[in-house]
Design an enzyme around this catalytic site. Structure first.
Site, mmCIF file in Angstrom:
data_model
loop_
_atom_site.group_PDB
_atom_site.id
_atom_site.type_symbol
_atom_site.label_atom_id
_atom_site.label_comp_id
_atom_site.label_asym_id
_atom_site.label_seq_id
_atom_site.Cartn_x
_atom_site.Cartn_y
_atom_site.Cartn_z
ATOM 1 N N HIS A 259 -3.418 49.143 -1.104
ATOM 2 C CA HIS A 259 -2.478 49.238 0.017
ATOM 3 C C HIS A 259 -2.962 48.457 1.229
ATOM 4 O O HIS A 259 -2.140 47.973 2.026
ATOM 5 C CB HIS A 259 -2.255 50.702 0.375
ATOM 6 C CG HIS A 259 -1.455 51.449 -0.638
ATOM 7 N ND1 HIS A 259 -1.441 52.831 -0.733
ATOM 8 C CD2 HIS A 259 -0.637 51.000 -1.629
ATOM 9 C CE1 HIS A 259 -0.648 53.197 -1.725
ATOM 10 N NE2 HIS A 259 -0.151 52.107 -2.281
ATOM 11 N N HIS A 389 5.327 43.703 -8.956
ATOM 12 C CA HIS A 389 4.026 43.345 -8.393
ATOM 13 C C HIS A 389 3.541 41.992 -8.919
ATOM 14 O O HIS A 389 3.137 41.115 -8.148
ATOM 15 C CB HIS A 389 2.982 44.417 -8.729
ATOM 16 C CG HIS A 389 3.117 45.670 -7.936
ATOM 17 N ND1 HIS A 389 2.805 45.759 -6.601
ATOM 18 C CD2 HIS A 389 3.517 46.918 -8.295
ATOM 19 C CE1 HIS A 389 2.997 46.983 -6.170
ATOM 20 N NE2 HIS A 389 3.433 47.708 -7.169
#
Length: 415
Positions: A259, A389
């Site tokens: 993150h 992703h």
């Protein structure tokens, strides 16, 4: 290691992000993913989850974030010039409006199966991806994009956005009664992503302003006070909950370096959208990204640890695909600012690990996790659950931009 892995140039002193060899390889990897994930279409409404070979996992619930990410990803494919993306965009937009959307209580339920409700929870994490999907669909001219953006924006305003702190709360039951007082960074991080996409698609300033408030709290308030590691979990008053244990997979204790990579890249996107006026941003993004890499890179086996303790030591050492993809995107963003040799070395290192461990060169798509020996594993994930992703890891380096990346794909030369 596949011989395609990362397609380095003949001159090792060149930056890969600039070389025709690497750029052709990135485009080929993106095309292989689009080809593989076309298999999500079946005769029934909605989407199918896929195993390693691309066969459907027939017992799988279709989660909201999967539906939305497919719309977003294939909208990127259409902008890239592929002519086979409309069927998935259309199917996903229909699944959002006619399957996930709750016509009784409003909002979007987390899980459906055959267009019927299977998991009725209402999560901020899912709703901000609806905003992302609608925004990406608008960029390719989908006729239903405006109504989706308007509907989910109203839901976010009414139920999730907390104006005084300037952040999103997290979760409700189907009827909007709360079932916890949890507050989290992850929904807000993807909230900033969706808000910036909505700003790029519509030009409405409120979206960009709200993204900025999210960044101000997490990246300029919390991260510096915690060694440039972003606390993930918060109490209802937005105080950090360092003792939170949560769910070991989706809300793990400690911090999540993947993150930090995402947040660093998103912060640079915000900085670019706002005219690059805030001098704090480049160094803040670098501190987040470099700290995450230095803490989480497994020097012995390669790959990135999933989570860290609050002092930066490894906590969950499992290695998943998505932190590697986000680190690639983050270092590509830094390289767009400055051709820094250390950033280049890490960019190459990440792609080399991805190519030798995660990329399925024979069938397309990425394996989601590897075991202690670096072989594909299925402890946490079934099949190949995600295009989003890995696709973005291929496309972000191809664009010269920090923001407006989606429309910039239209200007890339054909494969």
């Amino acid at each position: 290691m596949t011989d395609l892995a990362p397609a380095g140039p003949a001159d090792p002193d060149l930056f890969w992000i600039d070389t025709p060899e690497h750029r052709r390889w990135l485009r080929a990897q993106a095309d292989a993913m689009f080809d593989f994930f076309k298999g999500v279409l079946g005769p029934e409404p909605g989407f199918r989850s896929l195993d390693y070979d691309g066969n459907p996992l027939t017992d799988a619930i279709q989660p909201l974030h999967s539906t939305t990410r497919l719309v977003h990803s294939f909208a990127l494919g259409k902008l890239l010039g592929r002519e086979d993306c409309d069927a998935i965009i259309d199917r996903g937009m229909d699944a959002l409006w006619s399957g996930h959307r709750d016509t009784r209580h409003g909002g979007y339920v987390w899980g459906i199966k055959d267009q019927a409700m299977a998991d009725p929870r209402k999560l901020a994490y899912g709703h901000v991806f609806v905003l992302l999907a609608g925004s990406s669909a608008r960029m390719v001219g989908h006729p239903d994009a405006d109504r989706l953006i308007a509907d989910v924006s109203e839901v976010l305003d009414r139920h999730f956005w907390e104006e005084t702190p300037g952040r999103l709360c997290d979760e409700y039951n189907r009827d909007w009664t709360p079932f916890s007082d949890y507050r989290g960074m992850n929904a807000n991080m993807h909230g900033a992503e969706g808000l910036m996409a909505a700003y790029e698609a519509t030009g409405r300033q409120i979206y960009l302003d709200r993204a900025g408030r999210i960044f101000e709290f997490f990246l300029f308030n919390r991260a510096p006070a915690h060694g440039w590691r972003i606390p993930e979990h918060y109490k209802s008053d937005w105080s950090v909950d360092l003792e939170f244990t949560g769910d070991a997979m989706f809300r793990p204790a400690g911090t999540t370096p993947g993150h930090s990579f995402e947040m660093g890249r998103l912060l640079l996107q915000y900085w670019d959208l706002t005219g690059r006026q805030d001098d704090r941003v480049p160094q803040t993004a670098r501190k987040l990204i470099d700290t995450a890499f230095e803490d989480a890179w497994d020097a012995e086996k390669g790959g990135l640890y999933y989570t860290l303790n609050h002092d930066g030591s490894p906590r969950i050492t499992d290695r998943y695909w998505w932190p590697v993809t986000e680190a690639i995107g983050a270092y590509a963003a830094l390289l767009k600012l400055e051709r820094n040799p250390q950033d280049e070395a890490r960019y190459r290192q990440l792609w080399q690990f991805a190519a030798s461990h995660f990329i399925d060169a024979a069938r397309g798509g990425w394996y989601p996790e590897v075991d202690a020996q670096g072989k594909p594993d299925a402890t946490q994930f079934k099949g190949k659950p995600d295009i989003y992703h890995a696709l973005q890891a291929c496309l972000f380096p191809l664009s010269p931009e920090l923001s407006h990346i989606a429309p910039s794909l239209q200007d890339l030369p054909p494969a």
